[in-house]
Structures are given as structure tokens and as C-alpha cells.
Write an enzyme that holds these catalytic residues in place. Sequence first.
Site, short mmCIF file in Angstrom:
data_model
loop_
_atom_site.label_atom_id
_atom_site.label_comp_id
_atom_site.label_asym_id
_atom_site.label_seq_id
_atom_site.Cartn_x
_atom_site.Cartn_y
_atom_site.Cartn_z
N ASP A 121 0.86 -1.14 -0.08
CA ASP A 121 -0.13 -0.10 0.25
C ASP A 121 0.75 1.24 -0.12
OD1 ASP A 121 0.95 -0.51 2.61
OD2 ASP A 121 -0.83 -1.14 3.35
N ASN A 178 -7.76 -3.51 14.16
CA ASN A 178 -9.17 -3.70 13.68
C ASN A 178 -9.20 -4.74 12.56
OD1 ASN A 178 -7.94 -2.72 11.18
ND2 ASN A 178 -9.22 -0.90 10.98
N HIS A 182 -7.42 -5.13 9.78
CA HIS A 182 -6.85 -4.96 8.23
C HIS A 182 -5.73 -5.61 7.95
CE1 HIS A 182 -4.84 -1.08 9.23
NE2 HIS A 182 -3.96 -1.97 9.36
N GLU A 239 -9.60 -2.06 5.04
CA GLU A 239 -10.37 -2.03 6.10
C GLU A 239 -11.45 -2.88 6.23
OE1 GLU A 239 -8.65 -0.39 8.21
OE2 GLU A 239 -7.78 1.57 7.80
C1 F6R Z 1 1.57 -2.01 6.10
C2 F6R Z 1 0.02 -2.69 6.09
C3 F6R Z 1 -0.71 -2.68 7.46
C4 F6R Z 1 0.03 -3.09 8.62
C5 F6R Z 1 -0.80 -3.17 9.92
C6 F6R Z 1 -0.07 -3.71 11.21
O1 F6R Z 1 1.88 -1.94 4.74
O2 F6R Z 1 -0.32 -2.77 5.26
O3 F6R Z 1 -1.71 -3.61 7.23
O4 F6R Z 1 0.68 -4.32 8.33
O5 F6R Z 1 -1.40 -1.96 10.19
O6 F6R Z 1 0.82 -2.37 11.40
P1 F6R Z 1 2.13 -2.56 12.40
O7 F6R Z 1 2.89 -3.69 12.12
O8 F6R Z 1 2.87 -1.49 12.50
O9 F6R Z 1 1.32 -3.01 13.81
#
Ligand code: F6R
Length: 261
Positions: free
Chosen positions: A67, A139, A141, A146
Site C-alpha cells: 500500500d 481492527n 485490516h 479496512e
Molecule cells: C502495512 C500494512 C498494514 C500493517 C498493519 C500492522 O503496509 O499494510 O496492514 O501491516 O497496520 O501495522 P504494524 O505492524 O505497525 O502494527
Amino acid sequence: MEVIVTPTPESAASAAAQAVLSGLPAGAGPVLGLATGSSPLGLYAELAAAAAAGRVDFSAAKGFALDEYVGLPAGHVQSYREVLIREVCEVIGLPMAGLNVPDGSGATQAELEAGAAAYDAAIAAAGGVDVQILGIGANGHVGFNEPGSSLSSRTRLKRLTARTRLDNARFFEHDGDVPTHCITQGLGTVLEARRLVLIATGAAKAAAVAAAVEGPLTASCPGSILQWHADAVVVLDEAAASGLANREYYDDAARGLALAP
Ligand code: F6R
């Protein structure tokens, strides 16, 4: 789905790296799907160690980010292109020329959507992703898909939830600096990778992990798509695994398929 529970974040990073390495094709030019965030940092360090030891070579590898934020100026230190250059390219030796990140610079919705479609085409042109590295949001995702995201979605423009913007505010000077929109690989795009390796550590992820691994397959928990994939590995530390009901079986299954008890 394989669920591997290890004692600490460090041992989880090492087990996740093993799951990545064993999923890469022999020879040069593997295609990695790359997550940003805190979860995979130890895993990238383990991949760097494997490369330094000559167990893998990323010098002809390609990487596809999950992303990118929309609207950050080119070169912004928190743009995922810059983050991946710092945290992956410079760490594991993946060439910058092989790094692909969705284009969040479009000025209009039409431009952004065209860039998103081109991104899916670029993944296909590279022969698809061999191993997609994933984290999971509190959450549920994955990528920036989301809750409520279509299970067959493609790379596209999305609005971030307030929860995700708050979670990511730690990377920005002011909470309000977190972009409101992103381009994210879709859940359908992610599912096309040949292997998925999700790493989660810490108690803050326990509920999302339990929902993704043991809850229903549902758009309400995008991480539950791992249940639909034929080669998905979930690597956890004890804290992230603390909400799992079937833990005993996962530990048992981790002993492998040899027929002796
Ligand atoms: C990152 C992404 C997100 C993260 C998720 C967890 O490219 O796409 O889905 O993997 O938000 O983030 P952390 O690892 O910082 O808790």
C-alpha cells in the site's frame, strides 16, 4: 493454514523469515510482497542475515508494496516508498529499481484509480508474488483493506478508518498529518500471491489474530482471508496468540506430518 506460535517477538521474526525463505523459488529473481509497519521489521532483519550468510540473494529480487498513502509529497519520509527503501531495500539488498509501490501521487480520483489498475497489471507482468509478507491491524485490516473491504477487491483507492489514522499517527509529527486516503492492494490481489506469511506480535493484536484465524471468513475481518488461501502461514508470539482457542492443536500440528506420534 499453518499457525506457528513462538515464545517471543524475536523467535517469531526468525520463524516468519524461515516461512518466507522456504516459499521462495530456487534461483535469482524472487518476487516479494512487502508490508510496512512495525510487525515485519525483525523478519526483514532475519532476511538480511540470511542474505549476508549467502542463504538467499535478493540482488535480482522484485518487491511489491502492499500500500501507499495518497497525497504525501514525493520523497516524504513516511511515504511507504521511502519507508521500504530504508527498511527493506537498504536492509536486505533488494535493488531500488526492483521496488514497486502503488502511485499515490495522482491529483484526481481518475488518475489514482488508473495508477491502481496499472499496479495490478505490473504484479501480473512480474509473474505474480511468490511470498506476500503481511501484518495485521488491531481492527483486522491487511494492507489498508479496512473492515468491510470486498474479499475479491483489486488494488484501489480507499479511505482510511479513524482507528488506522490514529494507530499510524505515531509516525507523523501531528495526528492530523496522517493522510486520509491510500492506494492498497485489494484482498483479491493479496490472495493471488503464492504464499502468505503474516506476522503479529504483542497483546494488542490478540483479538484481531483470533478473529482472523478462528473467526468466520468475513469482510468484517479482512485478515480472515488467510483462511481462504491454500498456503498461508501465521506466525505469532505468545502475546499475540493469547486469544486463540485451538492453541493446543497448532502446537501439535507444528510437530509435522511424520506418522509416528
Ligand atoms: C502495512 C500494512 C498494514 C500493517 C498493519 C500492522 O503496509 O499494510 O496492514 O501491516 O497496520 O501495522 P504494524 O505492524 O505497525 O502494527
